[in-house]
Design an enzyme around this catalytic site. Sequence first.
Site, PDB file in Angstrom:
ATOM      1  N   LYS A 144       0.833  -1.220   0.000  1.00 20.80           N
ATOM      2  CA  LYS A 144       0.000   0.000   0.000  1.00 20.80           C
ATOM      3  C   LYS A 144       0.858   1.256   0.000  1.00 20.80           C
ATOM      4  CE  LYS A 144      -1.985  -0.784   3.736  1.00 20.80           C
ATOM      5  NZ  LYS A 144      -2.051  -1.232   4.929  1.00 20.80           N
TER       6      LYS A 144
ATOM      7  N   ARG B 140     -10.824   1.063   7.883  1.00 19.67           N
ATOM      8  CA  ARG B 140     -10.504  -0.297   8.303  1.00 19.67           C
ATOM      9  C   ARG B 140     -11.712  -0.954   8.967  1.00 19.67           C
ATOM     10  NH1 ARG B 140      -4.730   0.407   8.313  1.00 19.67           N
ATOM     11  NH2 ARG B 140      -3.712  -0.982   9.716  1.00 19.67           N
TER      12      ARG B 140
ATOM     13  N   ARG C 283      10.577  -7.185   6.910  1.00 21.85           N
ATOM     14  CA  ARG C 283      10.652  -5.716   6.899  1.00 21.85           C
ATOM     15  C   ARG C 283      11.563  -5.175   8.001  1.00 21.85           C
ATOM     16  NH1 ARG C 283       4.684  -3.439   5.611  1.00 21.85           N
ATOM     17  NH2 ARG C 283       4.309  -3.692   7.834  1.00 21.85           N
TER      18      ARG C 283
ATOM     19  N   ARG D  39       9.742  -3.235  13.059  1.00 23.39           N
ATOM     20  CA  ARG D  39       8.613  -2.501  13.633  1.00 23.39           C
ATOM     21  C   ARG D  39       7.951  -3.402  14.666  1.00 23.39           C
ATOM     22  NH1 ARG D  39       4.799  -0.165   8.898  1.00 23.39           N
ATOM     23  NH2 ARG D  39       3.175  -1.125  10.126  1.00 23.39           N
TER      24      ARG D  39
ATOM     25  N   ARG E 120      -3.177  -8.948  13.428  1.00 25.74           N
ATOM     26  CA  ARG E 120      -3.550  -8.022  12.353  1.00 25.74           C
ATOM     27  C   ARG E 120      -4.225  -8.752  11.205  1.00 25.74           C
ATOM     28  NH1 ARG E 120       0.576  -3.163  12.235  1.00 25.74           N
ATOM     29  NH2 ARG E 120       0.085  -3.119  10.049  1.00 25.74           N
TER      30      ARG E 120
HETATM   31  P1  AMP Z   1      -0.623   0.629   9.256  1.00 27.16           P
HETATM   32  O1  AMP Z   1       0.698   1.288   9.097  1.00 27.16           O
HETATM   33  O2  AMP Z   1      -1.653   1.122   8.280  1.00 27.16           O
HETATM   34  O3  AMP Z   1      -0.517  -0.855   9.258  1.00 27.16           O
HETATM   35  O4  AMP Z   1      -1.199   1.060  10.713  1.00 27.16           O
HETATM   36  C1  AMP Z   1      -0.475   0.828  11.891  1.00 27.16           C
HETATM   37  C2  AMP Z   1      -1.407   0.777  13.085  1.00 27.16           C
HETATM   38  O5  AMP Z   1      -2.111   2.031  13.227  1.00 27.16           O
HETATM   39  C3  AMP Z   1      -2.516  -0.267  13.012  1.00 27.16           C
HETATM   40  O6  AMP Z   1      -2.084  -1.534  13.428  1.00 27.16           O
HETATM   41  C4  AMP Z   1      -3.536   0.322  13.977  1.00 27.16           C
HETATM   42  O7  AMP Z   1      -3.117   0.139  15.325  1.00 27.16           O
HETATM   43  C5  AMP Z   1      -3.448   1.802  13.657  1.00 27.16           C
HETATM   44  N1  AMP Z   1      -4.354   2.177  12.558  1.00 27.16           N
HETATM   45  C6  AMP Z   1      -3.981   2.669  11.335  1.00 27.16           C
HETATM   46  N2  AMP Z   1      -5.062   2.921  10.582  1.00 27.16           N
HETATM   47  C7  AMP Z   1      -6.137   2.590  11.327  1.00 27.16           C
HETATM   48  C8  AMP Z   1      -7.549   2.609  11.110  1.00 27.16           C
HETATM   49  N3  AMP Z   1      -8.066   3.054   9.955  1.00 27.16           N
HETATM   50  N4  AMP Z   1      -8.365   2.165  12.103  1.00 27.16           N
HETATM   51  C9  AMP Z   1      -7.871   1.743  13.273  1.00 27.16           C
HETATM   52  N5  AMP Z   1      -6.555   1.681  13.554  1.00 27.16           N
HETATM   53  C10 AMP Z   1      -5.693   2.097  12.598  1.00 27.16           C
END
Ligand code: AMP
Length: 225
Positions: free
Chosen positions: A14, A89, A123, A156, A167
């Site tokens: 993404k 999400r 990663r 990370r 996740r």
């Molecule tokens: P990502 O980098 O998009 O994988 O996001 C990292 C973390 O941020 C996720 O594991 C969630 O804890 C939080 N997060 C990011 N986007 C959202 C969302 N739209 N809704 C809820 N939590 C989010």
Amino acid sequence: MRKYVILGVQGSGKGTQSTLLATDLDLVHISVGDIFRWHVKSHTKLGAQVRRLVAAGELVGDDLVEAVVRERLQQHDWNFGFIIDGFPRSRRQAEFFLESYDIDGVIHLDLPDDEVRRRVLARRLCSRCGMDYNLIAHRPETEGRCDVCGGELVTREDDAPDALATRLREYHDKIDPVVELFRGKEYVTTVDARDDKVTVQRSIRTRLNLPPYAPEKSGGEVAAE
Ligand code: AMP
């Protein structure tokens, strides 16, 4: 003005695909995960609220996420449009978004769970400058060190196997209804994310009737998601 949403499981590319589109088409790339990580790193009040959830790979509550997205989009620095990554999400977030903004397309990157595990566990992130690496696709020249600033490369926290399993489970529970909701409005274009990043980018462009992707013009390499 172009407004896109990009959906895909962790490791589906993404970040990479959004960056390629954003750079070339002058879109603002909004990553909700990056916004949260910035708050955690900067020790803000919001950072303290979300730190544990982000580290565990659990979703932050819808109210908080919607407030962050609303505030970010209110900055109106997106003259040519935006691409928002990591949001929505959940079905509720999708409904909120559809009520507030009209969108031109939803890019759905499709990647099987086995491939997600393989990619995500490879990663690495520079602990100093934040540059992304991937031991499969984008290795640093010196093992464990950032090519740009020499900082130490770390994993990370939410890329650990337990957090990844959480996740993946959450992703499937929550995102399938989101895709269905958008599909009902005919916005969704699903792209096979197993291909290399240039092929994926070309497929996205073809499907969305966008100008073709020319890597040399777009500045070549970008970091993996
Ligand atoms: P990502 O980098 O998009 O994988 O996001 C990292 C973390 O941020 C996720 O594991 C969630 O804890 C939080 N997060 C990011 N986007 C959202 C969302 N739209 N809704 C809820 N939590 C989010």
